[in-house]
Write an enzyme that holds these catalytic residues in place. Structure first.
Site, PDB file in Angstrom:
ATOM      1  N   CYS A   2       0.221  12.133  60.072  1.00 21.01           N
ATOM      2  CA  CYS A   2       0.747  11.355  58.961  1.00 21.01           C
ATOM      3  C   CYS A   2       1.791  10.401  59.516  1.00 21.01           C
ATOM      4  O   CYS A   2       2.184  10.486  60.679  1.00 21.01           O
ATOM      5  CB  CYS A   2       1.387  12.260  57.911  1.00 21.01           C
ATOM      6  SG  CYS A   2       0.238  13.437  57.153  1.00 21.01           S
ATOM      7  N   GLY A  28      -2.469   7.241  58.446  1.00 13.94           N
ATOM      8  CA  GLY A  28      -2.999   7.967  57.303  1.00 13.94           C
ATOM      9  C   GLY A  28      -3.428   7.043  56.194  1.00 13.94           C
ATOM     10  O   GLY A  28      -2.718   6.082  55.879  1.00 13.94           O
ATOM     11  N   ASN A 102       5.256  15.427  58.908  1.00 14.23           N
ATOM     12  CA  ASN A 102       4.103  15.094  59.748  1.00 14.23           C
ATOM     13  C   ASN A 102       3.893  16.250  60.710  1.00 14.23           C
ATOM     14  O   ASN A 102       4.786  16.600  61.476  1.00 14.23           O
ATOM     15  CB  ASN A 102       4.363  13.792  60.525  1.00 14.23           C
ATOM     16  CG  ASN A 102       3.258  13.490  61.516  1.00 14.23           C
ATOM     17  OD1 ASN A 102       2.098  13.826  61.295  1.00 14.23           O
ATOM     18  ND2 ASN A 102       3.620  12.848  62.621  1.00 14.23           N
ATOM     19  N   GLY A 103       2.712  16.844  60.673  1.00 10.50           N
ATOM     20  CA  GLY A 103       2.419  17.967  61.549  1.00 10.50           C
ATOM     21  C   GLY A 103       1.551  18.985  60.839  1.00 10.50           C
ATOM     22  O   GLY A 103       0.867  18.673  59.865  1.00 10.50           O
ATOM     23  N   TYR A 260      -4.837   7.941  71.147  1.00  8.36           N
ATOM     24  CA  TYR A 260      -5.480   7.328  69.987  1.00  8.36           C
ATOM     25  C   TYR A 260      -4.556   7.066  68.806  1.00  8.36           C
ATOM     26  O   TYR A 260      -4.613   5.998  68.203  1.00  8.36           O
ATOM     27  CB  TYR A 260      -6.625   8.239  69.513  1.00  8.36           C
ATOM     28  CG  TYR A 260      -7.256   7.831  68.195  1.00  8.36           C
ATOM     29  CD1 TYR A 260      -8.224   6.837  68.142  1.00  8.36           C
ATOM     30  CD2 TYR A 260      -6.876   8.443  66.994  1.00  8.36           C
ATOM     31  CE1 TYR A 260      -8.804   6.459  66.931  1.00  8.36           C
ATOM     32  CE2 TYR A 260      -7.454   8.072  65.780  1.00  8.36           C
ATOM     33  CZ  TYR A 260      -8.418   7.084  65.758  1.00  8.36           C
ATOM     34  OH  TYR A 260      -8.986   6.714  64.563  1.00  8.36           O
ATOM     35  N   SER A 306      -8.283   0.698  69.921  1.00 12.99           N
ATOM     36  CA  SER A 306      -7.408   1.544  70.718  1.00 12.99           C
ATOM     37  C   SER A 306      -7.876   1.732  72.153  1.00 12.99           C
ATOM     38  O   SER A 306      -7.088   2.101  73.022  1.00 12.99           O
ATOM     39  CB  SER A 306      -7.232   2.916  70.043  1.00 12.99           C
ATOM     40  OG  SER A 306      -8.477   3.461  69.676  1.00 12.99           O
TER      41      SER A 306
END
Length: 486
Positions: A2, A28, A102-103, A260, A306
């Protein structure tokens, strides 16, 4: 994965939070949310979809206040389709707390039971962010003895969170009437960076965000990263107070951020993402030269965007022409973070178009940042052949993804991973390539950490099966595979 941001200012922050989320949109696309604090009153707007389509003018006008936070969501726990699981989450006690995260927590089952049976707290969703918020709120409540709240009480609560919670978490929270708190797990798996700028009234404005590009794009100075295990509290008048809250903290950032997830113009843990990707290309070129007959490569092509830095370095080191044969439709989101295999497969051809003039009769080396489920790779190889390619060699700038990722990337099932339980020639056959080259694990480690004084190891569990927190068991992995869909 996120994207999160928090800002404390002397001026309205709604537009700044919105602009920050636009910059973090690549992290996200399922849902987004903004919360602001006007004195002790919170204002919250959250919705499904991307930032530009989620917020209307009336929403922005309602987001009053000089402190705020925001979130863009890519679901790893809970349900992507349910709007109530969009962040941020709110609890009214103590004081009123709003939190984004985030995680991915790896002991949510145990924590959920503790919150109900011991702490007497109700959870209304299956989101691990709501679990984390309630654990923090409960620990903060236990520290309060009077009406006042001081930073030491907050830091003690964060220390207790570290003791109870397992997994990865970069977290930003607002405490009504007091300030903004940011903290990271003791391994620093997910990124979190602090920036600042001096306002005309002389007050310092602070921002905390997932990536440094937020600071650089919006005119802040990058101060430093939030350290693993550290908590940073920013008061309403712009004072920053920090304390290490985990006794054995050590920095082991996620390798997939560099491969990425992050934007190339970000710097994470002092390492330029763009330069790391260039080095990944250098090491990959050596492996390609070792395993592929040079007559089998006429041109090198990246899968935008990427893998472009790595592909450029591969072409340069091999002395082969670099061409861009795939045109990208920028109005389709990142296929890796789209929920569901059907949506990913459908979107590949909507996102990429192969220009036949670049493929016809040529032996093509296609470079991608990674191969996860193989869905995108197989479609790309088919597109290259249909465009007239003679031979297709596929190279991944990352090693084979053979194991589930449980720290915030949506790879819950080994059986979805094309490299799981397959040898490289079998994977090549599965995606339809004539040859397949992967980055070596040790080469990836060296490419990312090279020259860094702070980062000596990486979280590489999806490549190696070794989970840095030391708490991921086979039973937990089996439970994740059974209960979480990607």
């Amino acid at each position: 994965m996120c994207g999160i941001v928090g800002i404390v200012s002397a001026e309205p922050v709604n537009q700044l939070v919105y602009d920050s989320l636009l910059l973090l949109q690549h992290r996200g696309q399922d849902s987004t949310g903004i919360a602001t604090a006007e004195g002790s009153v919170f204002h919250i707007v959250k919705a499904k979809g991307q930032v530009r389509e989620a917020f209307r003018t009336r929403d922005m006008r309602s987001l009053l206040g000089t402190m705020g936070l925001g979130h863009v969501r890519y679901a790893t726990q809970g349900q992507a389709s349910q709007e109530q699981e969009a962040q941020p989450f709110y609890v009214n006690a103590p004081y009123g707390i709003i939190l984004v995260h985030n995680g991915n927590l790896t002991n949510t089952r145990e924590l959920t039971n503790e919150l109900y049976n011991i702490d007497r707290r109700h959870l209304n969703t299956s989101s691990d962010t709501e679990v984390l918020l309630n654990v923090f709120a409960n620990e903060l409540q236990s520290q309060i003895t009077g009406l006042s709240l001081d930073p030491d009480q907050i830091f003690t609560a964060v220390s207790r969170v570290h003791e109870r919670v397992e997994g990865s978490y970069a977290t930003i929270a607002m405490i009504a009437g007091h300030g903004l708190l940011a903290f990271r797990d003791p391994f620093g798996i997910r990124p979190l960076t602090i920036g600042s700028r001096l306002l005309q009234n002389g007050q310092m404005e602070y921002v905390v965000a997932s990536e440094s590009l937020v600071m650089e794009s919006l005119g802040y100075q990058v101060v430093r990263d939030v350290e693993p295990g550290e908590a940073v509290f920013i008061t309403l008048d712009g004072e920053l107070i920090a304390k290490q809250c985990a006794p054995d903290a050590r920095l082991i950032p996620c390798s997939f951020e560099y491969v990425y997830l992050a934007r190339p113009d970000s710097v994470l843990s002092g390492i330029s993402v763009y330069e790391a990707r260039l080095r990944l290309g250098d090491y990959l070129a050596d492996t390609v030269a070792r395993y592929t007959p040079m007559g089998d490569i006429d041109v090198v092509m990246p899968i935008p965007d990427s893998s472009r830095p790595a592909a450029m370095q591969v072409a340069r080191k091999l002395g082969v022409e670099y061409r861009e044969g795939f045109y990208k439709n920028r109005y389709v989101g990142r296929t890796f973070i789209m929920p569901g295999q059907a949506a990913r497969k459908k979107s590949v051809r909507q996102k990429l178009n192969a220009m036949s003039s670049e493929f016809k009769g040529k032996n093509i080396l296609i470079v991608d940042d990674s191969i996860v489920r193989g869905t995108t790779s197989k479609e790309i190889v088919e597109m290259a052949r249909q465009a007239g390619a003679n031979k297709v060699t596929f190279a991944s700038a990352a090693p084979p993804v053979r194991y589930p990722h449980v720290y915030g990337i949506n790879m819950p099932s080994r059986h979805e991973l094309v490299a799981h339980d397959r040898k490289i020639p079998e994977i090549a056959a599965a995606i339809g390539a004539d040859h397949l080259i992967y980055q070596e694990v040790e080469d990836m480690r060296k490419a990312i950490t090279q020259g860094s004084p702070d980062v000596h190891d990486l979280e590489m569990s999806c490549f190696t099966g070794e989970y840095v927190t030391g708490t991921v068991t086979p039973e937990y992995l089996a439970w994740v595979e059974k209960n979480q869909l990607s």
